[in-house]
Design an enzyme around this catalytic site. Structure first.
Site, mmCIF file in Angstrom:
data_model
loop_
_atom_site.group_PDB
_atom_site.id
_atom_site.type_symbol
_atom_site.label_atom_id
_atom_site.label_comp_id
_atom_site.label_asym_id
_atom_site.label_seq_id
_atom_site.Cartn_x
_atom_site.Cartn_y
_atom_site.Cartn_z
ATOM 1 N N ASP A 97 -14.720 1.716 6.092
ATOM 2 C CA ASP A 97 -13.470 1.264 5.437
ATOM 3 C C ASP A 97 -13.516 -0.234 5.114
ATOM 4 O O ASP A 97 -12.477 -0.916 5.159
ATOM 5 C CB ASP A 97 -12.234 1.546 6.303
ATOM 6 C CG ASP A 97 -11.889 3.025 6.371
ATOM 7 O OD1 ASP A 97 -12.571 3.831 5.710
ATOM 8 O OD2 ASP A 97 -10.932 3.377 7.095
ATOM 9 N N LYS B 99 -0.942 -5.810 11.066
ATOM 10 C CA LYS B 99 -1.598 -6.614 10.044
ATOM 11 C C LYS B 99 -1.104 -6.209 8.677
ATOM 12 O O LYS B 99 -0.658 -5.100 8.480
ATOM 13 C CB LYS B 99 -3.087 -6.320 10.082
ATOM 14 C CG LYS B 99 -3.659 -6.457 11.430
ATOM 15 C CD LYS B 99 -4.968 -7.184 11.397
ATOM 16 C CE LYS B 99 -5.567 -7.284 12.765
ATOM 17 N NZ LYS B 99 -4.605 -7.659 13.789
ATOM 18 N N ASP C 291 -4.269 -1.462 -1.850
ATOM 19 C CA ASP C 291 -3.045 -2.245 -2.035
ATOM 20 C C ASP C 291 -2.757 -2.474 -3.514
ATOM 21 O O ASP C 291 -3.627 -2.917 -4.260
ATOM 22 C CB ASP C 291 -3.182 -3.582 -1.307
ATOM 23 C CG ASP C 291 -3.221 -3.371 0.189
ATOM 24 O OD1 ASP C 291 -2.153 -3.305 0.791
ATOM 25 O OD2 ASP C 291 -4.339 -3.201 0.735
ATOM 26 N N GLY D 8 18.918 -6.158 -0.271
ATOM 27 C CA GLY D 8 19.112 -7.537 -0.728
ATOM 28 C C GLY D 8 17.867 -8.378 -0.861
ATOM 29 O O GLY D 8 17.774 -9.209 -1.755
ATOM 30 N N ASP E 287 0.884 -1.158 0.000
ATOM 31 C CA ASP E 287 0.000 0.000 0.000
ATOM 32 C C ASP E 287 0.924 1.211 0.000
ATOM 33 O O ASP E 287 1.629 1.459 0.982
ATOM 34 C CB ASP E 287 -0.877 -0.050 1.259
ATOM 35 C CG ASP E 287 -1.776 1.173 1.396
ATOM 36 O OD1 ASP E 287 -1.585 2.149 0.661
ATOM 37 O OD2 ASP E 287 -2.661 1.128 2.277
ATOM 38 N N TYR F 238 -4.005 0.022 16.913
ATOM 39 C CA TYR F 238 -3.657 1.035 17.909
ATOM 40 C C TYR F 238 -4.787 1.135 18.923
ATOM 41 O O TYR F 238 -5.907 0.737 18.666
ATOM 42 C CB TYR F 238 -3.327 2.391 17.298
ATOM 43 C CG TYR F 238 -4.261 2.920 16.261
ATOM 44 C CD1 TYR F 238 -5.362 3.682 16.602
ATOM 45 C CD2 TYR F 238 -4.017 2.678 14.904
ATOM 46 C CE1 TYR F 238 -6.203 4.204 15.639
ATOM 47 C CE2 TYR F 238 -4.861 3.184 13.932
ATOM 48 C CZ TYR F 238 -5.948 3.951 14.296
ATOM 49 O OH TYR F 238 -6.772 4.467 13.338
ATOM 50 N N GLN G 247 -6.132 -27.555 -10.938
ATOM 51 C CA GLN G 247 -6.355 -28.631 -11.930
ATOM 52 C C GLN G 247 -5.190 -29.641 -11.950
ATOM 53 O O GLN G 247 -4.119 -29.379 -11.399
ATOM 54 C CB GLN G 247 -6.563 -28.059 -13.347
ATOM 55 C CG GLN G 247 -7.699 -27.071 -13.479
ATOM 56 C CD GLN G 247 -9.099 -27.650 -13.339
ATOM 57 O OE1 GLN G 247 -10.005 -26.979 -12.919
ATOM 58 N NE2 GLN G 247 -9.283 -28.915 -13.673
ATOM 59 N N TYR H 280 4.157 -8.641 18.252
ATOM 60 C CA TYR H 280 3.159 -8.500 17.201
ATOM 61 C C TYR H 280 3.339 -7.158 16.524
ATOM 62 O O TYR H 280 3.371 -6.130 17.181
ATOM 63 C CB TYR H 280 1.768 -8.609 17.823
ATOM 64 C CG TYR H 280 0.707 -8.735 16.788
ATOM 65 C CD1 TYR H 280 0.555 -9.926 16.076
ATOM 66 C CD2 TYR H 280 -0.122 -7.673 16.486
ATOM 67 C CE1 TYR H 280 -0.399 -10.048 15.106
ATOM 68 C CE2 TYR H 280 -1.089 -7.789 15.518
ATOM 69 C CZ TYR H 280 -1.233 -8.974 14.832
ATOM 70 O OH TYR H 280 -2.189 -9.088 13.863
HETATM 71 P P1 13P Z 1 -5.049 -0.417 5.141
HETATM 72 O O1 13P Z 1 -4.311 -1.394 6.025
HETATM 73 O O2 13P Z 1 -5.748 -1.079 4.009
HETATM 74 O O3 13P Z 1 -4.168 0.716 4.725
HETATM 75 O O4 13P Z 1 -6.231 0.200 6.009
HETATM 76 C C1 13P Z 1 -5.914 0.898 7.163
HETATM 77 C C2 13P Z 1 -7.084 1.339 7.952
HETATM 78 O O5 13P Z 1 -6.904 1.708 9.077
HETATM 79 C C3 13P Z 1 -8.413 1.335 7.373
HETATM 80 O O6 13P Z 1 -9.401 1.741 8.311
HETATM 81 P P1 13P Z 2 -13.613 -30.507 -17.805
HETATM 82 O O1 13P Z 2 -14.156 -31.890 -18.056
HETATM 83 O O2 13P Z 2 -14.516 -29.402 -18.351
HETATM 84 O O3 13P Z 2 -12.176 -30.357 -18.150
HETATM 85 O O4 13P Z 2 -13.695 -30.264 -16.190
HETATM 86 C C1 13P Z 2 -12.996 -31.076 -15.322
HETATM 87 C C2 13P Z 2 -13.048 -30.552 -13.952
HETATM 88 O O5 13P Z 2 -12.231 -30.922 -13.158
HETATM 89 C C3 13P Z 2 -14.099 -29.604 -13.558
HETATM 90 O O6 13P Z 2 -14.169 -29.454 -12.181
HETATM 91 MG MG MG Z 3 -3.941 2.180 3.411
HETATM 92 MG MG MG Z 4 -4.993 -2.103 2.417
#
Ligand code: 13P
Ligand code: 13P
Ligand code: MG
Ligand code: MG
Length: 366
Positions: free
Chosen positions: A287, A232, A54, A104, A12, A348, A242, A229
């Site tokens: 949000d 997030k 993001d 790095g 972000d 926070y 497949q 911690y």
């Molecule tokens: P982000 O982690 O997506 O930036 O969102 C932060 C936030 O505090 C939204 O309320």
């Molecule tokens: P198809 O026979 O269309 O390839 O699909 C196989 C399959 O795994 C669908 O979930």
């Molecule tokens: Mg943000």
């Molecule tokens: Mg975000």
């Protein structure tokens, strides 16, 4: 044949009208930089997208995981995009860039990374999930269901190539340790760990019969400091499907249930994870609620064929309606748990200050 690496690196670096959505000029800057890397031969292909605020760099190349040049490209690209965000005075410009110099490996520097290297099959469908307003543990339940739950993945029961099961590599992000667990034998033990979504996070999944990589998740920053911690991060995941892996429909099926995840509003609330088309990946109400998108590609000689926007499907309308209903229900709790996260998981908090203020007023209960 040389192997193909898929690297999804996200950050972000700024957004419009608060934390809602990244800006077209950020995406354009990223495309410009990755385009140059493509011309120079570092990348084989790329696709730039966003889930909410993001920005995701989806890249294919032949340099393997944790390649310094590829990581530097992503880091420099996010720094250039941050400069654009600063010019536009976007909200949270450079939000996820913890460091301003590359050293790095992009890990631990803020951006999230999910990578996998594999030898291409005759046809290799890969699905990339990107989330906003949540945390890496948000993938625990869906990935558990995808690779270990026969009620989700019929192939575990009826397809001989999946029937042996899969191995999960789980990170303990508090202790900075990892463990590999084998399913179906250890399915209950695995569930015991994965249920604690803020601490135990799936990093990789491998097919048991031949150790072939099946899934990879970004877990960055959570594991930066052992025992502490550190917040997030809106995660991404790469899942192969497949022919020896769950079918594409089995891969997206768990998201039909909008399970509760942490990370909504100020990173401090639980809410339902709503599966949406990329064009609807703009969390607005309080949000949120938290969003997930799914982009399906075919990988062909390291080129990205696609994407197909997999949740852009009326079959997910009911899941979205359910997510809206759950969002309403959770919102009614206001500042109370379990809508508000437990004290130790909030991004926070005023609690220590409040406790300090009340220090002299707390008396013993007799
Ligand atoms: P982000 O982690 O997506 O930036 O969102 C932060 C936030 O505090 C939204 O309320
Ligand atoms: P198809 O026979 O269309 O390839 O699909 C196989 C399959 O795994 C669908 O979930
Ligand atoms: Mg943000
Ligand atoms: Mg975000």
């Amino acid at each position: 044949m040389t192997k193909t690496t898929v690297s999804v690196i996200k950050a972000d670096v700024g957004s419009v009208a608060g934390h809602v959505v990244t800006h077209e000029k950020i995406l354009a800057k990223c495309r410009e930089n990755l385009g140059k890397a493509l011309d120079e031969g570092l990348l084989e292909d790329f696709y730039v997208t966003n889930c909410g605020d993001d920005t995701e760099l989806i890249m294919t190349h032949r340099n393997g995981e944790e390649n310094e040049e590829v990581h530097k490209l992503a880091f420099d690209t996010f720094m250039d995009a941050t400069a654009v965000a600063r010019e536009l005075k976007l909200y949270g410009a450079g939000q996820d860039m913890l460091s301003d110099t590359f050293s790095g490996n992009i890990k631990g520097m803020g951006p999230g990374v999910a990578e996998m290297e594999f030898k291409e099959r005759p046809s290799d469908p890969v699905i990339i999930f990107c989330c906003d307003k949540t945390e890496p543990g948000a993938f625990n339940m869906p990935l558990f269901r995808m690779f270990a739950d026969p009620f989700n993945t019929a192939g575990l029961v009826i397809d001989p190539s999946l029937h042996d099961g899969f191995k999960y590599e789980v990170y303990d992000v508090m202790e900075h340790k990892k463990v590999i667990m084998s399913c179906p034998e250890e399915i209950y033990d695995l569930a015991a760990l994965l249920g604690t979504i803020s601490r135990y996070v799936i990093k990789h999944i491998y097919r048991k019969s031949d150790n072939e990589i099946a899934a990879s998740v970004s877990t960055e920053r959570l594991n930066l400091m052992a025992g502490k911690y550190v917040g997030k991060d809106d995660p991404v995941a790469i899942v192969r499907s497949q022919s020896g892996f769950p079918a594409a429909g089995e891969v997206v099926e768990p998201f039909a249930f909008p399970h509760l995840v942490g990370g909504w509003m100020r990173g401090s609330h639980n809410g339902p994870l709503m599966p949406v088309a990329q064009k609807n990946a703009h969390p607005i109400r309080f949000d949120g609620p938290p969003r997930v998108i799914a982009l399906g590609f075919q990988i062909a000689e390291s080129k990205l064929v696609g994407p197909m926007d997999l949740f852009d499907d009326p079959a997910y309308d009911r899941s979205r309606a359910l997510a809206s209903e759950i969002a309403e229900y959770m919102r009614r709790h206001g500042p109370f748990e379990p809508h508000r996260l437990p004290a130790d998981e909030m991004e926070y908090t005023t609690l220590p200050g409040v406790l300090e203020k009340l220090e002299g007023r707390f008396t013993d209960i007799d």
